[in-house]
Motif scaffolding. Structure first.
Motif, PDB file in Angstrom:
ATOM      1  N   ASN A   1       0.794  -1.232   0.000  1.00 45.23           N
ATOM      2  CA  ASN A   1       0.000   0.000   0.000  1.00 45.23           C
ATOM      3  C   ASN A   1       0.826   1.282   0.000  1.00 45.23           C
ATOM      4  O   ASN A   1       0.600   2.181  -0.814  1.00 45.23           O
ATOM      5  CB  ASN A   1      -0.946  -0.001   1.204  1.00 45.23           C
ATOM      6  CG  ASN A   1      -2.031  -1.042   1.079  1.00 45.23           C
ATOM      7  OD1 ASN A   1      -1.975  -1.911   0.208  1.00 45.23           O
ATOM      8  ND2 ASN A   1      -3.023  -0.991   1.946  1.00 45.23           N
ATOM      9  N   ILE A   2       1.790   1.391   0.926  1.00 49.28           N
ATOM     10  CA  ILE A   2       2.592   2.612   0.996  1.00 49.28           C
ATOM     11  C   ILE A   2       3.492   2.721  -0.225  1.00 49.28           C
ATOM     12  O   ILE A   2       3.648   3.798  -0.811  1.00 49.28           O
ATOM     13  CB  ILE A   2       3.436   2.635   2.288  1.00 49.28           C
ATOM     14  CG1 ILE A   2       2.543   2.535   3.537  1.00 49.28           C
ATOM     15  CG2 ILE A   2       4.283   3.899   2.336  1.00 49.28           C
ATOM     16  CD1 ILE A   2       1.859   3.780   3.945  1.00 49.28           C
ATOM     17  N   GLY A   3       4.101   1.599  -0.627  1.00 53.08           N
ATOM     18  CA  GLY A   3       4.939   1.609  -1.822  1.00 53.08           C
ATOM     19  C   GLY A   3       4.165   2.039  -3.060  1.00 53.08           C
ATOM     20  O   GLY A   3       4.672   2.795  -3.901  1.00 53.08           O
ATOM     21  N   LEU A   4       2.925   1.571  -3.171  1.00 57.31           N
ATOM     22  CA  LEU A   4       2.079   1.966  -4.299  1.00 57.31           C
ATOM     23  C   LEU A   4       1.847   3.473  -4.316  1.00 57.31           C
ATOM     24  O   LEU A   4       1.789   4.093  -5.385  1.00 57.31           O
ATOM     25  CB  LEU A   4       0.739   1.225  -4.241  1.00 57.31           C
ATOM     26  CG  LEU A   4       0.762  -0.240  -4.676  1.00 57.31           C
ATOM     27  CD1 LEU A   4      -0.538  -0.928  -4.271  1.00 57.31           C
ATOM     28  CD2 LEU A   4       0.989  -0.358  -6.174  1.00 57.31           C
ATOM     29  N   CYS A   5       1.723   4.058  -3.135  1.00 61.92           N
ATOM     30  CA  CYS A   5       1.559   5.517  -3.042  1.00 61.92           C
ATOM     31  C   CYS A   5       2.789   6.223  -3.598  1.00 61.92           C
ATOM     32  O   CYS A   5       2.673   7.249  -4.279  1.00 61.92           O
ATOM     33  CB  CYS A   5       1.330   5.936  -1.589  1.00 61.92           C
ATOM     34  SG  CYS A   5      -0.251   5.394  -0.913  1.00 61.92           S
ATOM     35  N   GLY A   6       3.976   5.671  -3.298  1.00 63.78           N
ATOM     36  CA  GLY A   6       5.199   6.261  -3.826  1.00 63.78           C
ATOM     37  C   GLY A   6       5.238   6.243  -5.339  1.00 63.78           C
ATOM     38  O   GLY A   6       5.614   7.234  -5.985  1.00 63.78           O
ATOM     39  N   VAL A   7       4.851   5.112  -5.948  1.00 63.84           N
ATOM     40  CA  VAL A   7       4.805   5.016  -7.404  1.00 63.84           C
ATOM     41  C   VAL A   7       3.792   6.007  -7.971  1.00 63.84           C
ATOM     42  O   VAL A   7       4.062   6.714  -8.960  1.00 63.84           O
ATOM     43  CB  VAL A   7       4.452   3.575  -7.839  1.00 63.84           C
ATOM     44  CG1 VAL A   7       4.232   3.502  -9.345  1.00 63.84           C
ATOM     45  CG2 VAL A   7       5.549   2.596  -7.409  1.00 63.84           C
TER      46      VAL A   7
ATOM     47  N   ILE B   1       8.214  13.149 -10.216  1.00 63.95           N
ATOM     48  CA  ILE B   1       9.409  13.055  -9.367  1.00 63.95           C
ATOM     49  C   ILE B   1      10.150  11.767  -9.742  1.00 63.95           C
ATOM     50  O   ILE B   1       9.522  10.708  -9.832  1.00 63.95           O
ATOM     51  CB  ILE B   1       9.025  13.029  -7.872  1.00 63.95           C
ATOM     52  CG1 ILE B   1       8.255  14.293  -7.506  1.00 63.95           C
ATOM     53  CG2 ILE B   1      10.277  12.890  -6.995  1.00 63.95           C
ATOM     54  CD1 ILE B   1       7.586  14.219  -6.138  1.00 63.95           C
ATOM     55  N   PRO B   2      11.463  11.821  -9.968  1.00 64.22           N
ATOM     56  CA  PRO B   2      12.215  10.589 -10.312  1.00 64.22           C
ATOM     57  C   PRO B   2      12.027   9.498  -9.264  1.00 64.22           C
ATOM     58  O   PRO B   2      11.958   9.793  -8.055  1.00 64.22           O
ATOM     59  CB  PRO B   2      13.668  11.057 -10.360  1.00 64.22           C
ATOM     60  CG  PRO B   2      13.601  12.523 -10.570  1.00 64.22           C
ATOM     61  CD  PRO B   2      12.336  12.997  -9.911  1.00 64.22           C
ATOM     62  N   LEU B   3      11.974   8.249  -9.736  1.00 70.18           N
ATOM     63  CA  LEU B   3      11.665   7.114  -8.864  1.00 70.18           C
ATOM     64  C   LEU B   3      12.778   6.070  -8.920  1.00 70.18           C
ATOM     65  O   LEU B   3      13.255   5.723  -9.999  1.00 70.18           O
ATOM     66  CB  LEU B   3      10.345   6.477  -9.307  1.00 70.18           C
ATOM     67  CG  LEU B   3       9.838   5.281  -8.496  1.00 70.18           C
ATOM     68  CD1 LEU B   3       9.335   5.714  -7.121  1.00 70.18           C
ATOM     69  CD2 LEU B   3       8.708   4.565  -9.250  1.00 70.18           C
ATOM     70  N   VAL B   4      13.173   5.581  -7.749  1.00 72.48           N
ATOM     71  CA  VAL B   4      14.013   4.388  -7.654  1.00 72.48           C
ATOM     72  C   VAL B   4      13.309   3.407  -6.719  1.00 72.48           C
ATOM     73  O   VAL B   4      12.437   3.789  -5.930  1.00 72.48           O
ATOM     74  CB  VAL B   4      15.440   4.698  -7.126  1.00 72.48           C
ATOM     75  CG1 VAL B   4      16.174   5.628  -8.070  1.00 72.48           C
ATOM     76  CG2 VAL B   4      15.396   5.271  -5.706  1.00 72.48           C
ATOM     77  N   GLY B   5      13.685   2.138  -6.825  1.00 69.91           N
ATOM     78  CA  GLY B   5      13.061   1.121  -5.978  1.00 69.91           C
ATOM     79  C   GLY B   5      14.106   0.161  -5.442  1.00 69.91           C
ATOM     80  O   GLY B   5      15.201   0.047  -5.997  1.00 69.91           O
TER      81      GLY B   5
ATOM     82  N   PHE C   1       5.043  -2.827 -11.066  1.00 72.54           N
ATOM     83  CA  PHE C   1       5.393  -1.968  -9.932  1.00 72.54           C
ATOM     84  C   PHE C   1       6.729  -1.258 -10.168  1.00 72.54           C
ATOM     85  O   PHE C   1       6.873  -0.064  -9.883  1.00 72.54           O
ATOM     86  CB  PHE C   1       5.449  -2.793  -8.650  1.00 72.54           C
ATOM     87  CG  PHE C   1       5.774  -1.988  -7.419  1.00 72.54           C
ATOM     88  CD1 PHE C   1       4.787  -1.300  -6.749  1.00 72.54           C
ATOM     89  CD2 PHE C   1       7.075  -1.926  -6.939  1.00 72.54           C
ATOM     90  CE1 PHE C   1       5.075  -0.540  -5.615  1.00 72.54           C
ATOM     91  CE2 PHE C   1       7.386  -1.185  -5.810  1.00 72.54           C
ATOM     92  CZ  PHE C   1       6.378  -0.493  -5.148  1.00 72.54           C
ATOM     93  N   TYR C   2       7.725  -1.976 -10.673  1.00 77.05           N
ATOM     94  CA  TYR C   2       9.070  -1.414 -10.796  1.00 77.05           C
ATOM     95  C   TYR C   2       9.367  -0.798 -12.171  1.00 77.05           C
ATOM     96  O   TYR C   2      10.473  -0.283 -12.378  1.00 77.05           O
ATOM     97  CB  TYR C   2      10.113  -2.507 -10.522  1.00 77.05           C
ATOM     98  CG  TYR C   2      10.222  -2.911  -9.069  1.00 77.05           C
ATOM     99  CD1 TYR C   2      10.836  -2.083  -8.135  1.00 77.05           C
ATOM    100  CD2 TYR C   2       9.703  -4.126  -8.626  1.00 77.05           C
ATOM    101  CE1 TYR C   2      10.944  -2.450  -6.807  1.00 77.05           C
ATOM    102  CE2 TYR C   2       9.810  -4.516  -7.292  1.00 77.05           C
ATOM    103  CZ  TYR C   2      10.427  -3.663  -6.383  1.00 77.05           C
ATOM    104  OH  TYR C   2      10.525  -4.033  -5.064  1.00 77.05           O
ATOM    105  N   GLN C   3       8.399  -0.825 -13.107  1.00 75.39           N
ATOM    106  CA  GLN C   3       8.701  -0.453 -14.491  1.00 75.39           C
ATOM    107  C   GLN C   3       9.158   0.997 -14.644  1.00 75.39           C
ATOM    108  O   GLN C   3       9.934   1.315 -15.558  1.00 75.39           O
ATOM    109  CB  GLN C   3       7.483  -0.715 -15.387  1.00 75.39           C
ATOM    110  CG  GLN C   3       6.278   0.154 -15.072  1.00 75.39           C
ATOM    111  CD  GLN C   3       5.091  -0.167 -15.957  1.00 75.39           C
ATOM    112  OE1 GLN C   3       5.250  -0.835 -16.986  1.00 75.39           O
ATOM    113  NE2 GLN C   3       3.911   0.281 -15.574  1.00 75.39           N
ATOM    114  N   SER C   4       8.704   1.888 -13.770  1.00 70.43           N
ATOM    115  CA  SER C   4       9.093   3.296 -13.926  1.00 70.43           C
ATOM    116  C   SER C   4      10.293   3.683 -13.066  1.00 70.43           C
ATOM    117  O   SER C   4      10.656   4.860 -13.014  1.00 70.43           O
ATOM    118  CB  SER C   4       7.901   4.211 -13.604  1.00 70.43           C
ATOM    119  OG  SER C   4       7.367   3.919 -12.326  1.00 70.43           O
ATOM    120  N   CYS C   5      10.922   2.704 -12.414  1.00 65.64           N
ATOM    121  CA  CYS C   5      12.097   2.991 -11.579  1.00 65.64           C
ATOM    122  C   CYS C   5      13.333   3.211 -12.458  1.00 65.64           C
ATOM    123  O   CYS C   5      13.639   2.390 -13.319  1.00 65.64           O
ATOM    124  CB  CYS C   5      12.372   1.842 -10.611  1.00 65.64           C
ATOM    125  SG  CYS C   5      11.139   1.660  -9.296  1.00 65.64           S
TER     126      CYS C   5
END
Length: 380
Positions: free
Chosen positions: A95-101, A109-113, A142-146
């Motif tokens: 849930n929280i990770g999904l909010c970050g994405v 905002i640039p994203l890393v995972g 989930f990780y595709q935009s990292c």
């Protein structure tokens, strides 16, 4: 540099992800790097503090020690707009990770995972292998935009590469060699738990199906009686299998519940062997803690554990789930004290090379690369 971290587990939770992220946030604070962490509320902490936004949560039925968060998106968005992060780091795919994405895409905002847990192996442990394809499809989404995906071991790196993941970077784990060391009063620690001059064998970790504790119990019961009567086991940790395991355990096995800090470190140091049958680890923090304490490790030849243990030098590796392998390895080391001592010294020397500062400085360099790449795109 302003970093927003989204995670579904954090201190005071007791698991490898929470432990790693607490180490990271302590490092960021010491380096005067501004951060905001979004995590579930804990029953023992307030909903919010200076650097942490806590979302309301409930205990997760499968793991009462873990929390299922119910984030307030408008509050999160407000906090993020006030904070204005240069980078979002998502650490868990819930849930929280999904909010970050979501906010990474929404606010550009640039994203890393980071990838911490081999959930595919967990599905096997819970007889849910039929969900494997769905799991990997979700992980890809989930990780595709990292811009970068940080993994804790070369074994995990290869696993994700085989499943088609890209932008992978190694982010291993360090160990606090000032806390975990061989120089505690071992005799007094042993006297606290056992009587006489017995060998002390230890397991540390969650008491759950994915840790393969059935192999540990079977190995403990298969040791020949003349040696077995001189062995005492400490099972350190808690989880959904604790009651069942205590019922099945032999008489020379004590369940301590969770230990932490110096109480845990001195048990590692006083132990003759650390036995860890789990084949599901992406790294294996407890293995490195044991080595730092000068205690050889017998582990499963699987996952990240096999990247830490050097067979015949710092411990022994066994085929996963092979009771005979584990019992033979235990006998081999218990009956060869010079080899145990040599392995303990080698393990300590290896652990001394695994500096958290070096590892976390390298992570900050990766953060910087992603932020600078974004700035170049903006001003190009």
């Amino acid at each position: 540099m302003r970093i927003a971290i989204f995670t579904d587990t954090f201190y005071p939770d007791i698991n490898g992800v929470a432990q790693t992220l607490k180490r990271l946030t302590n490092f960021l604070e010491n380096q005067n790097i501004t951060f905001k962490l979004f995590a579930p509320a804990s029953p023992t902490e307030e909903l919010a503090s200076c650097h942490i936004h806590r979302s309301k949560s409930l205990s997760f039925f499968m793991y009462p020690e873990c929390r299922l968060a119910f984030p307030n998106l408008s509050q999160m968005k407000s906090e993020l707009l006030n904070f204005l992060p240069d980078l979002i780091h998502v650490a868990t795919p819930f849930n929280i990770g999904l909010c970050g994405v979501y906010f990474s895409k929404k606010l550009n905002i640039p994203l890393v995972g980071s990838y911490h847990t081999n959930f595919d192996h967990y599905l096997q442990s819970y007889s849910l292998s039929f969900l494997s394809k769905l799991h990997w499809n979700y992980m890809h989404w989930f990780y595709q935009s990292c811009k970068k995906i940080f993994v804790p071991s070369s074994v995990t790196f290869q696993l994700l590469k085989q499943h088609g993941f890209t932008n992978l970077e190694l982010w291993p784990r360090g160990v606090d060699c000032q806390l975990f060391h061989p120089y505690y009063d071992k005799k007094s620690v042993k006297n606290r738990y056992i009587r006489g001059d017995s060998y002390l064998l230890t397991y540390v970790g969650r008491l759950a199906p994915e840790k393969d504790l059935s192999t540990l119990l079977a190995a403990a019961k298969s040791i020949p009686s003349d040696i077995n009567q001189r062995i005492h086991w400490l099972i350190i940790g808690d989880g959904p299998l604790r009651d069942e395991l205590e019922t099945q355990a032999p008489g020379n096995m004590t369940f301590t519940g969770y230990l932490d800090g110096e109480r845990l470190a001195e048990v590692y140091a006083a132990s003759d062997l650390f036995v860890f049958p789990s084949a599901s680890e992406t790294f294996g923090n407890v293995v490195l803690e044991s080595l730092a304490s000068g205690t050889p490790v017998i582990g499963a030849k699987s996952g990240g554990v096999q990247n830490i243990i050097k067979p015949g030098v710092t411990g022994l590796l066994c085929n996963p789930g092979n009771v005979h392998d584990f019992s033979e390895a235990i006998l081999q080391l218990l009956t060869n004290e010079p080899l145990r001592r040599k392995m303990g010294t080698s393990g300590r020397n290896y652990a001394l090379t695994q500096s958290w500062d070096h590892i976390l400085n390298n992570l900050i360099c990766h953060y910087t690369d992603v932020i600078q790449e974004r700035e170049q795109q903006i001003y190009a």
